[in-house]
Design an enzyme around this catalytic site. Structure first.
Site, PDB file in Angstrom:
ATOM      1  N   HIS A  64       0.832  -1.199   0.000  1.00 60.45           N
ATOM      2  CA  HIS A  64       0.000   0.000   0.000  1.00 60.45           C
ATOM      3  C   HIS A  64       0.872   1.255   0.000  1.00 60.45           C
ATOM      4  CE1 HIS A  64      -3.584   2.418   1.325  1.00 60.45           C
ATOM      5  NE2 HIS A  64      -2.609   3.204   1.731  1.00 60.45           N
ATOM      6  N   GLU A  65       1.836   1.292   0.896  1.00 58.68           N
ATOM      7  CA  GLU A  65       2.707   2.476   0.991  1.00 58.68           C
ATOM      8  C   GLU A  65       3.601   2.595  -0.245  1.00 58.68           C
ATOM      9  OE1 GLU A  65       1.984   4.686   3.137  1.00 58.68           O
ATOM     10  OE2 GLU A  65       0.597   3.310   4.116  1.00 58.68           O
ATOM     11  N   HIS A  68       1.800   4.423  -3.010  1.00 56.85           N
ATOM     12  CA  HIS A  68       1.949   5.882  -2.856  1.00 56.85           C
ATOM     13  C   HIS A  68       3.320   6.328  -3.375  1.00 56.85           C
ATOM     14  CE1 HIS A  68      -1.655   6.557  -0.478  1.00 56.85           C
ATOM     15  NE2 HIS A  68      -1.275   5.676   0.431  1.00 56.85           N
TER      16      HIS A  68
END
Length: 148
Positions: A64-65, A68
């Site tokens: 998820h990170e 980004h």
């Protein structure tokens, strides 16, 4: 576990791209599993998520990170609301929301006299200043839910 090396490995395996910054543990994160900092590119992760939920879920948080991270440096939409972020997150099997580590503790319960709508609050509410948001009825104070 060396966190930066782990994130580099996940980035290579799942994204086919290099992670060129630093990943650090941050025990102060309470409502999230990780955080991306665009100004310097580093990532923070909560070690409690690894301890409590295991490596499989932690890897999804790392993905998820990294979504980004990689989208930001490609100049694409890297925020949660952006379509590019949602598509990439689905492709790499990242997790959208990290599970809660802590229970929400509400100290006060109020209800509307008119419609019965219940309001849970951490802080005391002045009943002379607030009304029900649903029907504008008067609020009443119920018994405290968490008495210490």
């Amino acid at each position: 576990m060396d966190l930066t090396k782990y994130v580099q490995m996940v980035s290579r395996e799942d994204f086919g791209q290099a992670f060129r910054h630093v990943a650090v543990w941050n025990r102060r994160l309470r409502s999230t599993g990780g955080r991306f900092f665009p100004h310097d590119g580093h990532l923070d992760f909560n070690p409690k998520h690894l301890e409590v939920f295991g490596e499989a879920l932690f890897r999804q948080i790392v993905r998820h990170e990294l979504c980004h991270y990689h989208l930001y440096f490609q100049g694409k939409g890297y925020r949660h609301r952006d379509q590019e972020f949602k598509i990439l997150l689905k492709q790499v099997d990242g997790i959208r929301y990290a599970p809660k580590l802590y229970e929400d503790s509400y100290n006060y319960t109020y209800s509307c006299q008119k419609c019965g709508q219940v309001y849970l609050r951490k802080r005391r509410v002045n009943l002379n200043h607030y009304r029900c948001g649903k029907c504008q009825g008067y609020l009443i104070d119920n018994v405290k839910t968490n008495q210490s």
